[in-house]
Design a protein around this motif. Structure first.
Motif, short mmCIF file in Angstrom:
data_model
loop_
_atom_site.label_atom_id
_atom_site.label_comp_id
_atom_site.label_asym_id
_atom_site.label_seq_id
_atom_site.Cartn_x
_atom_site.Cartn_y
_atom_site.Cartn_z
N LEU A 175 5.22 3.83 -3.22
CA LEU A 175 6.03 3.75 -2.18
C LEU A 175 6.06 5.08 -1.10
O LEU A 175 6.37 5.03 -0.12
N LEU A 176 6.06 6.15 -1.88
CA LEU A 176 6.27 7.57 -1.14
C LEU A 176 5.05 7.65 -0.15
O LEU A 176 5.19 7.79 0.80
N SER A 177 3.69 7.45 -0.80
CA SER A 177 2.60 7.78 0.01
C SER A 177 2.52 6.72 1.33
O SER A 177 2.12 7.16 2.30
N VAL A 178 2.73 5.46 1.15
CA VAL A 178 2.35 4.46 2.05
C VAL A 178 3.48 4.42 2.97
O VAL A 178 3.44 4.25 4.13
N SER A 179 4.87 4.74 2.62
CA SER A 179 6.07 4.58 3.47
C SER A 179 6.14 5.85 4.37
O SER A 179 5.96 5.95 5.76
N ILE A 180 5.34 7.06 3.92
CA ILE A 180 5.54 8.52 4.65
C ILE A 180 4.17 8.05 5.81
O ILE A 180 4.23 8.50 6.84
N ALA A 181 2.95 7.41 5.29
CA ALA A 181 1.97 7.40 5.99
C ALA A 181 2.23 6.54 7.28
O ALA A 181 1.87 6.55 8.30
N GLY A 182 3.21 5.34 6.84
CA GLY A 182 3.41 4.27 7.76
C GLY A 182 4.37 4.90 8.76
O GLY A 182 4.37 4.85 10.25
N GLY A 183 5.27 5.80 8.39
CA GLY A 183 6.19 6.44 9.38
C GLY A 183 5.54 7.27 10.34
O GLY A 183 5.77 7.62 11.54
N ALA A 184 4.50 8.06 9.67
CA ALA A 184 3.67 9.26 10.47
C ALA A 184 2.97 8.17 11.45
O ALA A 184 2.81 8.76 12.65
#
Length: 337
Positions: free
Chosen positions: A209-218
């Motif tokens: 959740l952390l890696s995908v959500s932050i990547a998506g946000g970026a």
């Protein structure tokens, strides 16, 4: 291979050092950003010469990123066909016009500004890559099953295929889109189940959740500032021009080399909008050889992204994107388009 190694590092180090796990999560985020950018390229058919390779690789990358690639590419093609025509396409944040913003209450305006901020980007990434692709498929599928059951009871002489042909939904536009959604979700949810079994549900989900959500946000931030910046070209359908949209409605993100690698040269977005078929590894050369043609292309540095994210209003009268600060400077907030 790199992603598998980073996953192993994140899981193996969880009980040893949270700092090592955090470092692996940051690298996973960057590689997830690259995966999505390469998936985007497959959608344009420009990563490989072979259409089959683009489709097959795009599907795998879509599973890794959490997005049904074919469905996404259809929506993205609409953006390319109407870039700069803000009457038809308003970006991932659904940019509001000056008139729409003026009609909001104070709390609605604050909520809109928060939605478009860097602070809310990981939440936007979670919704975009993890929640919505699952929600639309599950919700649409349930409605499809209900439709088929009711239709079969009403007209049993017709086949299920004939009944399905009469089903309409906003979640997909063709059977092909549905089946891409179906297989993307089935494969992804199966991978989730396997990883939960191997790593433990809590640990896997925390890292994922952390890696995908932050990547998506970026990714959402980088995409947004390539079209939302001070006085970016933004007109209506009647006066819209494709080339002007690519030149004056698209920015050139001047990024450090390592970030250009992770984003697959997406900073050269003006070249990409002039010809989406140019592969990422040719964009820099095309820009360097033709940069004398781009004096009107806005250049943005990393340090300017924060300000560009504040350009979230469409000034219809001025045919441009403006910031909330510029809107506030207008006498009595007039100049509404």
């Amino acid at each position: 291979m790199s992603i598998a190694l980073l996953w192993w590092t994140a899981i193996a180090c969880a009980g040893i050092s949270l700092w090592l796990t955090a470092g692996a999560v940051v690298l996973l985020m960057l590689f997830n950003l690259r995966v999505f950018a390469l998936m985007h390229e497959c959608g344009h058919g420009s990563l490989f010469r072979s259409p089959w390779l683009n489709r097959a690789t795009g599907f795998v990358l879509g599973v890794l990123s959490g997005m049904p690639q074919y469905v996404w590419s259809q929506h993205h093609a609409y953006h390319h066909a109407h870039n700069g025509d803000w009457e038809k396409y308003r970006g991932p944040y659904t940019t509001r016009s000056v008139a729409e913003y003026a009609a909001m209450t104070g709390s609605q305006q604050r909520a809109y500004r928060l939605k478009c901020s860097i602070a809310a980007a990981p939440v936007a990434g979670f919704i975009y890559l993890i929640f919505m692709p699952r929600y639309t498929w599950i919700t649409g599928s349930i409605r499809l099953v209900v439709h088929l059951a009711r239709s079969k009871l009403a007209r049993p002489e017709l086949s299920l295929r004939e009944h399905a042909a009469g089903f309409k939904t906003r979640y997909w536009k063709s059977p092909r889109e549905y089946w891409h959604m179906f297989w993307n979700n089935v494969v992804l949810l199966s991978v989730w189940a396997l990883m939960c079994w191997l790593c433990g549900t809590g640990l896997f989900m925390a890292v994922y959740l952390l890696s995908v959500s932050i990547a998506g946000g970026a990714g959402i931030i980088l995409f947004t500032v390539q079209h939302n910046f001070d006085h970016a070209y933004a007109t209506d359908s009647e006066r819209w021009d494709y080339t002007t949209g690519a030149i004056r409605g698209t920015s050139f993100l001047v990024l450090p080399g390592w970030l250009n690698w992770f984003t697959v040269n997406m900073g050269y977005h003006h070249i990409h909008h002039l010809s989406a078929g140019i592969p990422n590894y040719r964009l820099v050369k095309c820009h360097n050889e033709s940069q004398h043609l781009f004096p009107d292309v806005t250049r943005l540095k990393l340090s300017q992204i924060h300000h560009a994210l504040k350009c979230i209003l469409w000034d219809q009268r001025g045919e441009q994107i403006i910031s909330v600060a510029e809107y506030r400077e207008r006498p009595l907030h007039r100049g509404i388009g």
